[in-house]
Scaffold this active site. Structure first.
Site, PDB file in Angstrom:
ATOM      1  N   GLU A 112       4.557   3.365  15.947  1.00 20.44           N
ATOM      2  CA  GLU A 112       3.216   2.856  15.620  1.00 20.44           C
ATOM      3  C   GLU A 112       2.206   3.760  16.302  1.00 20.44           C
ATOM      4  OE1 GLU A 112       1.456   0.641  13.812  1.00 20.44           O
ATOM      5  OE2 GLU A 112      -0.289   1.454  14.877  1.00 20.44           O
ATOM      6  N   SER A 148       1.816  -5.771  14.763  1.00 18.82           N
ATOM      7  CA  SER A 148       1.874  -7.084  14.112  1.00 18.82           C
ATOM      8  C   SER A 148       0.608  -7.894  14.290  1.00 18.82           C
ATOM      9  CB  SER A 148       3.046  -7.901  14.680  1.00 18.82           C
ATOM     10  OG  SER A 148       4.225  -7.179  14.585  1.00 18.82           O
ATOM     11  N   CYS A 176      -6.491  -9.531   8.560  1.00 19.59           N
ATOM     12  CA  CYS A 176      -7.276 -10.532   7.828  1.00 19.59           C
ATOM     13  C   CYS A 176      -8.104 -11.387   8.777  1.00 19.59           C
ATOM     14  CB  CYS A 176      -6.378 -11.457   7.026  1.00 19.59           C
ATOM     15  SG  CYS A 176      -4.736 -10.837   6.720  1.00 19.59           S
ATOM     16  N   VAL A 221       4.231   9.475  13.299  1.00 18.79           N
ATOM     17  CA  VAL A 221       5.209  10.276  12.552  1.00 18.79           C
ATOM     18  C   VAL A 221       4.419  11.302  11.753  1.00 18.79           C
ATOM     19  CG1 VAL A 221       6.904  10.239  10.697  1.00 18.79           C
ATOM     20  CG2 VAL A 221       6.963   8.488  12.491  1.00 18.79           C
ATOM     21  N   ASP A 271       0.909  -2.599   2.548  1.00 22.84           N
ATOM     22  CA  ASP A 271      -0.290  -2.002   1.960  1.00 22.84           C
ATOM     23  C   ASP A 271      -0.084  -0.583   1.442  1.00 22.84           C
ATOM     24  OD1 ASP A 271      -1.439  -4.332   2.755  1.00 22.84           O
ATOM     25  OD2 ASP A 271      -2.901  -3.448   4.118  1.00 22.84           O
TER      26      ASP A 271
END
Lengths: 459, 459
Positions: free
Chosen positions: B36, B42, B46, B83, B287
């Protein structure tokens, strides 16, 4: 030649049928005569607990359409006039007006919209002053008058179903000490007992004493003849007012006398078009009929205003020369007591068993909104699915704001015959004010789908 | 032999996949490495408008599971680590940690959970101090810091979609003068313009100035270099803070560089099991992918946390040796701005046209509860059905409390492929506090069914 439509019963089913038929056929083509033995038409019986509780001002607010409005639309509405006999041979009904005058009126189409009568077991004291039914506007007026008299401190509500819990709320709103007496082990017998137990907890949290597991044996009266308590085999519950919420049975005495087909619960049986089964010019809808439960495949008595309105519209359309049928129900019902919301659809366990269905169940706890969002409230969802096939059989929900209407998801899924596997990834509305990222219904679907799979592995 | 699962992206899709795979396979059997590039995992994107608006305290509340919690469950989570390359030939990814250290890590399974990047058009001034995105927790913290500085009186929100209207609410809650600038003629472009017009009216009623019909041309800055206004071809809107809510695009640069299949909107294409299409050991969800719209039959980019969670779970199940597929979406979305609720599912008119579908529509006005029940609020429902077949194509709702989640009825009906005729007599929950006797969705279904019939008669 002008035909005549005669309607028996001036409430949701009957007057919807009359209105819809009138919309489709002119007065020259169709004369419409509607008999209503009471003083009002088209009122919302479902609204009565809210009138008594003071949330709604009545009775005007509860009357969807007045007698004069119906008359203005070309319906010959006769209030205070009872139909005492139906003569299907000669196609006529005998009516008796408020002055005792009798008349035979012939019909080309006859609609039974006779509704339901509240259950009132023949117990000692049941007719004593202070014991109130809550079915009609007159009932409500009487109960309100008693409450306004002001000497009322303790209420006993007899019956722990929808009307019972709604009346418990109404009595709480009057500031009374409320006892709910129910013969079943848990209140809300339309739910499974484990979900009923949650309702009990909520009721007790609201300050209602729940006395369940024993039927009422007697209504005890004081020296003045007025109610003073309600007794069961278990105990005695002091009461200044007693409210009866024991449910209803179809009002089909006329139909029975006319030899028309009745089902196991005494409701008229109809075909898909809402014709009385096997009869040509007779129609029936609303609380006096039995309806097909699409999940059990059996007929059932489901007295709800929403069905009555649908039946009436279908009957009126068909009499009017259109074509419409009633597909059946899936057993959806929602209710609330104060902030507690209660909902069910489909079959409860005992109903599934009675229908010969084997099933697995799952119960989950979730919340109405994202956990972090303000006023997120707990919600318990129980879901039942058929063994082997995984077909959804039922959903029950107890929670707070946002809980009850979630049952509509289950109602549509039942109507479509979906399996719980098909429900797992339903694209339901998600945003933090409206739902956790996994809607509670999806969480329940997943858990019961797992139970179906586990059951299959067991063989 | 131990396999290795590598996850790119520590948010809903990626970490759900990791968690679900971990639940099914032990650490001896499956090593899990998750990269990440940000500082958090997590979290609920929203929830950000509600954090900024002050309804929610953040950021802790918005983090469903912390990095440490993931690590405690046997996931080698590397924060701040990006990455930079995927080598599908040799089955490895190149990572770069916060100190610039690079490393190749090989995988047996690779999950793309790279999410989306907010749209940020290359306008003059777009990077000026005072212009804020609202995608990440860091974005939110920056916006809140700016608001707390206290010299902020006027806010311009650019973009009138879900994020835009939710941010308008957040700015109102800070007591600011709010202008919503949207290039479309009406806000809420996910609705049809006639329903968007209702949203405009509601926004204006809340005190929001709606400046629509012209795209932003420039962000104007003052002498201090800070934002002072936003200009369109129409006008100039003074601003002490500018919030960008222009939507997102799939973050698929890595995937593109690796030659993986992308759809029309740039999202990764997957099969039903959420494997990257045509690739054996590669998976993608959330997404960064396109999903099948079950109503249009076409792929679409629908960046929503609820889908991301489902994708992640499906990927994790499949990597874990189970079997699960994603059926697709029907395009459900719900939102609110203050007390106004906005919902849609299925296709809007332009989407239906683009799918080659012909349709009829109906718009009805009803209420959230029985008309006589307290707090009964108006609700407008628009429904679209296919010509000839009457198949439901879409539902849009604008109203108050109880409006948004009613769209779930449409979502299930769309999933089941129901016609609007089949919806007319749906057995939806009815009681006065929850619905008129005819639920607004039923009223809409009836009206659009009539429109289908009228269209058929026309031939």
């Amino acid at each position: 030649m002008t035909e005549r439509l005669v309607v028996i019963g001036g409430d949701a089913a009957g007057m919807s049928a009359a209105s819809q038929a009138r919309r489709r056929r002119s007065e020259d083509d169709l004369e419409i005569v509607a008999f209503e033995r009471g003083r009002h038409t088209s009122y919302s019986a479902c609204g009565i607990p809210y009138w008594i509780g003071g949330a709604v001002t009545g009775p005007e607010d509860l009357i969807a359409r007045t007698a004069d409005e119906h008359r203005a639309r070309g319906i010959d509405l006769r209030l205070g006039t009872e139909v005492t006999e139906v003569d299907t041979e000669r196609g006529r009904v005998r009516s008796r007006d408020p002055y005792g005058q009798e008349e035979w009126v012939s019909y080309d189409h006859l609609v039974f919209g006779t509704g339901a009568v509240p259950l009132r077991p023949p117990l000692p004291g049941i007719d004593a002053p202070g014991v109130h039914g809550v079915q009609t506007l007159d009932d409500a007026e009487a109960a309100l008058a008693a409450l306004d008299r002001g000497e009322v401190r303790r209420a006993v509500v007899v019956g722990g179903g929808y009307i019972g819990v709604e009346m418990a709320e109404a009595m709480l709103r009057h500031g009374l000490e409320v006892t709910l007496v129910d013969r079943n082990l848990e209140p809300m017998n339309t739910l499974d007992p484990d979900m009923g137990r949650l309702v009990r907890g909520e009721l007790e949290g609201l300050g209602v004493r729940v006395a369940s597991g024993a039927p009422v044996r007697e209504v005890l009266t004081g020296r003045d003849g007025r109610v003073r308590a309600v007794s069961t085999d278990d105990d005695e519950y002091p009461a200044d007012i007693v409210v009866l919420g024991l449910g209803v049975r179809p009002a089909t005495d006329l139909a029975r006398a006319a030899g028309l087909p009745l089902g196991a619960s005494g409701g008229l049986l109809t075909d898909r078009a809402m014709r009385v089964r096997g009869a040509e010019r007779l129609w029936a809808g609303g609380d006096c009929v039995e309806v097909l439960n699409l999940v059990s495949g059996a007929e059932q008595h489901v007295p709800l205003g929403t069905h009555a309105n649908k039946h009436g519209r279908i009957i009126g359309t068909n009499i009017g020369g259109g074509y419409e049928t009633f597909p059946g129900v899936v057993g959806t019902a929602v209710s609330k007591v104060c902030e507690v919301e209660i909902a069910r659809t489909g079959l409860k366990e005992s109903q599934a068993r009675a229908a010969g269905l084997q099933f697995v169940t799952a119960v989950i706890e979730s919340t109405s909104r994202a956990g972090y969002y303000p006023d997120s409230a707990p919600m318990t969802v129980k879901m039942t699915a058929e063994r082997v096939t995984g077909r959804l059989l039922g959903v029950q929900i107890v929670g707070r704001e946002g809980a009850a209407k979630r049952v509509d998801i289950g109602a549509v899924a039942l109507t479509a015959g979906m399996t719980v596997d098909q429900m797992i990834d339903l694209d339901l509305g998600y945003a933090p004010p409206f739902s956790p990222v996994w809607d509670p219904v999806l969480v329940a679907a997943r858990k019961v789908a797992d139970a179906v799979a586990a059951d299959l592995r067991k063989g």
